[in-house]
Design a protein around this motif. Structure first.
Motif, mmCIF file in Angstrom:
data_model
loop_
_atom_site.group_PDB
_atom_site.id
_atom_site.type_symbol
_atom_site.label_atom_id
_atom_site.label_comp_id
_atom_site.label_asym_id
_atom_site.label_seq_id
_atom_site.Cartn_x
_atom_site.Cartn_y
_atom_site.Cartn_z
ATOM 1 N N SER A 87 -38.493 47.501 10.042
ATOM 2 C CA SER A 87 -38.323 46.984 8.678
ATOM 3 C C SER A 87 -37.201 45.960 8.599
ATOM 4 C CB SER A 87 -38.026 48.143 7.715
ATOM 5 O OG SER A 87 -36.828 48.801 8.075
ATOM 6 N N TRP A 88 -36.349 45.903 9.630
ATOM 7 C CA TRP A 88 -35.258 44.925 9.661
ATOM 8 C C TRP A 88 -35.649 43.668 10.414
ATOM 9 C CZ3 TRP A 88 -31.246 45.969 6.572
ATOM 10 C CH2 TRP A 88 -31.014 47.302 6.224
ATOM 11 N N ALA A 94 -31.056 39.919 -2.137
ATOM 12 C CA ALA A 94 -29.623 39.606 -2.166
ATOM 13 C C ALA A 94 -29.372 38.175 -1.723
ATOM 14 C CB ALA A 94 -28.859 40.575 -1.266
ATOM 15 N N VAL A 95 -28.335 37.575 -2.301
ATOM 16 C CA VAL A 95 -27.921 36.207 -1.969
ATOM 17 C C VAL A 95 -26.446 36.244 -1.583
ATOM 18 C CG1 VAL A 95 -27.689 33.831 -2.786
ATOM 19 C CG2 VAL A 95 -29.547 35.267 -3.655
ATOM 20 N N ARG A 96 -26.121 35.578 -0.489
ATOM 21 C CA ARG A 96 -24.708 35.452 -0.111
ATOM 22 C C ARG A 96 -24.147 34.207 -0.789
ATOM 23 N NH1 ARG A 96 -22.209 37.093 5.553
ATOM 24 N NH2 ARG A 96 -20.018 36.925 5.015
ATOM 25 N N ALA A 146 -30.919 34.716 1.933
ATOM 26 C CA ALA A 146 -30.662 33.449 1.249
ATOM 27 C C ALA A 146 -29.169 33.324 0.993
ATOM 28 C CB ALA A 146 -31.431 33.377 -0.079
ATOM 29 N N SER A 147 -28.703 32.082 0.906
ATOM 30 C CA SER A 147 -27.299 31.829 0.603
ATOM 31 C C SER A 147 -27.205 30.799 -0.507
ATOM 32 C CB SER A 147 -26.554 31.340 1.852
ATOM 33 O OG SER A 147 -27.024 30.057 2.238
ATOM 34 N N ALA A 148 -26.039 30.706 -1.094
ATOM 35 C CA ALA A 148 -25.790 29.723 -2.146
ATOM 36 C C ALA A 148 -24.320 29.361 -2.122
ATOM 37 C CB ALA A 148 -26.183 30.271 -3.520
ATOM 38 N N SER A 149 -24.031 28.130 -2.524
ATOM 39 C CA SER A 149 -22.652 27.652 -2.552
ATOM 40 C C SER A 149 -22.336 27.123 -3.945
ATOM 41 C CB SER A 149 -22.452 26.555 -1.500
ATOM 42 O OG SER A 149 -21.125 26.091 -1.505
ATOM 43 N N VAL A 150 -21.212 27.578 -4.485
ATOM 44 C CA VAL A 150 -20.770 27.153 -5.814
ATOM 45 C C VAL A 150 -19.468 26.381 -5.645
ATOM 46 C CG1 VAL A 150 -20.111 27.903 -8.128
ATOM 47 C CG2 VAL A 150 -21.842 29.187 -6.844
ATOM 48 N N SER A 151 -19.433 25.171 -6.149
ATOM 49 C CA SER A 151 -18.292 24.295 -5.881
ATOM 50 C C SER A 151 -17.041 24.686 -6.663
ATOM 51 C CB SER A 151 -18.656 22.838 -6.188
ATOM 52 O OG SER A 151 -19.071 22.701 -7.534
ATOM 53 N N ASN A 210 -26.347 34.901 16.574
ATOM 54 C CA ASN A 210 -27.519 34.865 15.702
ATOM 55 C C ASN A 210 -27.088 35.253 14.284
ATOM 56 O OD1 ASN A 210 -30.015 35.141 14.417
ATOM 57 N ND2 ASN A 210 -31.013 35.831 16.295
ATOM 58 N N TYR A 211 -26.663 34.247 13.529
ATOM 59 C CA TYR A 211 -26.160 34.486 12.174
ATOM 60 C C TYR A 211 -27.271 34.949 11.236
ATOM 61 C CZ TYR A 211 -23.472 33.548 7.891
ATOM 62 O OH TYR A 211 -22.827 33.656 6.691
ATOM 63 N N ARG A 212 -28.472 34.415 11.418
ATOM 64 C CA ARG A 212 -29.607 34.823 10.579
ATOM 65 C C ARG A 212 -29.883 36.310 10.737
ATOM 66 N NH1 ARG A 212 -34.807 31.068 10.739
ATOM 67 N NH2 ARG A 212 -35.284 32.488 9.023
ATOM 68 N N ARG A 213 -29.900 36.780 11.969
ATOM 69 C CA ARG A 213 -30.156 38.194 12.201
ATOM 70 C C ARG A 213 -29.005 39.053 11.679
ATOM 71 N NH1 ARG A 213 -30.958 39.711 18.242
ATOM 72 N NH2 ARG A 213 -28.695 39.987 18.205
ATOM 73 N N TYR A 214 -27.799 38.560 11.849
ATOM 74 C CA TYR A 214 -26.619 39.284 11.368
ATOM 75 C C TYR A 214 -26.733 39.544 9.871
ATOM 76 C CZ TYR A 214 -21.744 39.815 9.840
ATOM 77 O OH TYR A 214 -20.591 40.255 9.251
ATOM 78 N N LEU A 215 -27.120 38.525 9.092
ATOM 79 C CA LEU A 215 -27.257 38.708 7.651
ATOM 80 C C LEU A 215 -28.534 39.469 7.295
ATOM 81 C CD1 LEU A 215 -25.980 35.341 6.120
ATOM 82 C CD2 LEU A 215 -24.791 37.522 6.325
#
Length: 814
Positions: free
Chosen positions: A72-73, A130-132, A179-184, A167-172
């Motif tokens: 499942s992961w 979830a979003v980082r 998914a990720s998002a950046s707020v300025s 492997n950052y994708r697998r880590y998250l």
């Protein structure tokens, strides 16, 4: 005699579970038949020992449990409304709930947002997942459970795609984040209303804030080091621990003290157990019932749980609490003698709850260290003698020394695999720092926490005592770290080499206990010699030239491995804001995994951050003999730091005057074609002579095959270059100028170079839009094959001087 495997029934079950998890990662989605055949073969190898009975059915069950628990992961079935399905490169109004405490840094805040809805121009979607989220400013007001809204673009999680890279994708993904998002700015995040917490959760959150305030009051003039460390030790908040102090603790081999782990939880449990047993032993009724130890073990569960909750119960802390609580329960049920079986039970509990924990560094280090300590306490004759017999003054220090050595040597290969550094004084420094911090600073801090609700003034005095003690510890740590031989950097061991290390350790410990030791040692020696031979040939026996354009995101870095072994690194990548050290996290690990510790020559094409910043780490931590550069000075910190490192390490600078004369190294000819020798004098007249247009342009020739590395030159520099050396530009491979920008790769320049293939080093979906489509069209019109690091990762080109072989790390999908 060595205990047989069936004397400790949990160990084979744990091995079966771990094997299933690993196979589930490497070979996902196997059919039932394939899985059964693999199981049968695997366990026939592992557990068919002569004279031993092993029941295979439980092993099959635990292997299957491990395998399917990970599916499942690794192959998740995300629902249609999952937030990752709405990534389209445009901003969304995102509403969600903060999951867990935000990570706070001096220049940014990072949190996990459980998304509830997305909205844009009247379109509304109810979503899950979830979003980082990274806010590029420090935000102190957000807490776990807060419902917030923000405006941000959703992005896919992307790796630096290099051989052996993290492997950052697998880590998250193992944390349920896709998914990720950046707020300025902080103003783009609105707190709709505070989180709803249960009474216990509210009490814990309030307690953590109160302890943080107490520490602030106890260190009003502290510049941040002692304050940050004591917050890390008591409430698990590492945001105020500077990179410099982490480096200090890494160099002296005590970095584990900065993160709440099994050591800290174990110390709290030990002190609590000793205190409760002392009190209970005063009662005659308890003594008659033979309950001082059992009662102490039972009561010690509460301080352990309290400390874990106070520390925020991060995944690593949760695992440490579970491990220590299992050991306390073993005391309660009189199973304390079988410590290794108890350790196996703790690992089983954790992996059944969270199978992805097996791939966490903290899990691997904690359990390996504890296993190594328990193993030497039972199997090293000298240590067994120390533990037996009448107590003497020298025994406790000697035992502590051996325990420290066991933990360090037991985790050595894992430490080298992840961190490429080992402390040569770690045994000594742990004997000093662990008692001071673990048995003095942490207990004093927790004592202050206990007094805080009833006697705040007393709590403040105790906390001041803890911080004064910690400042003394910091002084010792800095003193030890300045020893020139405190630590050494090493290349990365392979999984085979890690296996050899542990197999050799087992053979040496059991040399007199088993007749298999001698043939096993011979077999290990053969495998070790084969491994050494492979890497010696790979590094020094090759007669080809190999160039790898490393995926460093929006930047450029290319490694050339010359025939016979010398290495040249052209640029090191880097980020403009320098928040992420490309040299430390991308280029350095790539080199170490290739068994490269010496880079004979660094070439800096020009001092822009996306070419320069990664070189600072390489110059500081690798053996470097020369730096080739045009010596154009820029007044910024990174360039000055680079010059300082060159000076401190006595690295020779080769300037433009010398570079304009061709050099030959191991049959490979190097020639700098640009800029002109007097380019600095011309800058005052020619305003187009920017940093980009003053790049070193390097031509590399090996027999009949040539490479042209152009840095960031643009149209004006290309025009001058073609007028000066058009006939000399002809090359088989072109590292495309300025990441494929629209203002470079002019038709006249391409006519002179006439490349068979071009390599574009650019960042995945970068803000500049590199490479530009019109530039790509120009290459396509000439029939030039294009490779791109943003899509294909690292590009490795190998030549024997006549033929070219290209291998992208990510093969294009058909």
């Amino acid at each position: 005699m060595t205990p047989k495997i069936y004397d400790r029934p949990l160990i084979p079950l744990l091995l079966a579970l771990m094997t299933g998890i690993v196979v589930g990662l490497w070979l996902p989605n196997l059919s039932g038949v394939s899985l059964a055949v693999g199981l049968a073969f695997l366990f026939s190898l592992l557990f068919f020992w002569k004279g031993q009975k092993v029941f295979l059915l439980p092993l099959f069950l635990f292997f299957t449990l491990g395998y399917w628990s990970l599916q499942s992961w690794v192959s998740p079935r995300l629902p249609a409304n999952h937030v990752s399905h709405f990534i389209d490169g445009r901003p969304w109004h995102i509403i969600g709930t903060v999951d867990g405490d935000p990570e706070r840094f001096p220049d940014r805040t990072r949190l996990v947002l459980k998304a509830e809805s997305l909205a844009r121009k009247g379109v509304f979607h109810k979503v899950s997942g979830a979003v980082r989220v990274t806010i590029r400013e420090p935000v102190a007001s957000l807490r776990s459970g807060d419902r917030v809204a923000c405006l941000a673009k959703l992005k896919e999680i992307h790796n630096f795609n290099n051989p052996g890279g993290f492997n950052y994708r697998r880590y998250l993904a193992f944390r349920g984040i896709y998914a990720s998002a950046s707020v300025s700015m902080e103003s783009f995040v609105i707190r709709l209303h505070p989180g709803k917490t249960y009474r216990l959760g509210h009490a814990i959150d309030h307690s953590r804030r109160a302890v943080s305030c107490l520490i602030d009051k106890a260190t009003p003039e502290d510049p941040g080091e002692a304050r940050g460390i004591i917050k890390a030790l008591l409430i698990g908040d590492r945001s105020e621990v500077s990179r410099e102090i982490r480096d200090v603790f890494n160099r002296i081999g005590t970095a584990h003290l900065l993160a709440i782990s099994g050591l800290h939880i174990g110390i709290v449990a030990t002190l609590a157990f000793m205190g409760f047993r002392f009190v209970l032993a005063r009662s005659q009724r308890v003594l008659l019932a033979a309950w001082p130890a059992k009662g102490a073990a039972l009561l010690s569960l509460f301080p352990v749980l309290f400390y874990g909750l106070l520390a925020g119960m991060s995944p690593a802390t949760q695992r440490a609490v579970i491990m220590v609580m299992v050991f306390l329960m073993a005391l309660l049920f009189e199973r304390e003698r079988d410590t290794i079986n108890t350790l196996a039970l703790a690992a089983l509990v954790i992996l059944v709850i969270s199978p992805t924990a097996l791939f966490e560094i903290s899990f691997q280090l904690s359990f390996t260290a504890v296993f190594a300590i328990l193993y030497i306490l039972k199997h090293l004759p000298f240590v067994v003698k120390l533990r037996s017999g009448p107590p003497k003054v020298y025994k406790r220090p000697a035992l502590f020394l051996f325990v420290s050595a066991a933990a360090i040597l037991g985790t050595l290969p894992i430490t080298l695999y992840y961190f490429n550094q080992t402390s040569l004084i770690g045994i000594l420094t742990n004997c000093v720092m662990v008692p001071l911090i673990g048995f003095l600073v942490v207990p004093l801090g927790l004592l202050a926490v206990l007094f805080l609700p009833v006697a705040p003034t007393v709590a403040l005095l105790i906390m001041k005592g803890a911080t004064v003690t910690l400042e003394g510890c910091l002084g010792l740590a800095v003193f030890f770290s300045k020893w020139p031989f405190a630590a050494v950097r090493t290349v990365t061991p392979t999984l085979i080499e890690i296996g050899l290390y542990y197999a050799l350790a087992w053979v040496l410990f059991n040399w007199r206990r088993t007749r298999r030791a001698r043939p096993l040692l011979i077999g290990l020696a053969i495998v070790a010699l084969a491994d050494v031979g492979y890497w010696v040939n790979e590094r020094y026996g090759r007669d080809e030239l190999r160039m790898t354009v490393i995926d460093v995101g929006q930047g450029s870095s290319a490694l050339m491995e010359l025939p016979g072994g010398p290495c040249i690194l052209v640029d090191g990548g880097g980020f403009y804001d320098n928040r992420f050290d490309v040299g430390a996290w991308v280029v350095g690990p790539f080199l170490w995994k290739r068994k490269i510790a010496t880079v004979e020559i660094l070439v800096l094409s020009h001092p822009n951050s996306d070419h320069l910043n990664g070189l600072l780490f390489i110059a500081r931590h690798f053996n470097v003999r020369e730096v080739w550069m045009n010596q154009e000075y820029v007044p910024n910190k990174q360039y000055q730091d680079f010059l300082d490192i060159i000076s401190q390490k006595d690295i020779r600078i080769v300037g433009l005057e010398e570079l304009l004369t061709p050099k030959t190294i191991n049959g490979v000819r190097f020639q700098v074609l640009y800029p002109p020798e007097d380019f600095l004098e011309r800058k005052t007249k020619d305003f187009w002579r920017t940093l980009n247009n003053n790049c070193l342009v390097l031509k590399v020739l090996f027999d009949k095959v040539s490479f042209l590395l152009t840095g960031d030159i643009e149209a004006e520099a290309e025009k001058e270059l073609t007028s000066l050396a058009c006939t000399n530009l002809k090359s088989n491979v072109l590292l495309v100028p300025h990441h494929g920008s629209r203002g470079s790769s002019t038709p006249e320049f391409l006519r002179c170079v006439d490349p068979d293939m071009g390599v574009i080093s650019s960042g995945w979906k970068n803000i500049f839009g590199f490479p530009h489509q019109k530039t790509l069209d120009r290459y396509q019109a000439r029939g030039c094959q294009i490779f791109r690091t943003d899509r294909q990762g690292a590009i490795t080109i190998t030549t024997d001087g006549t033929q070219l072989a290209v291998k992208p790390f990510v093969e294009p999908s058909s």
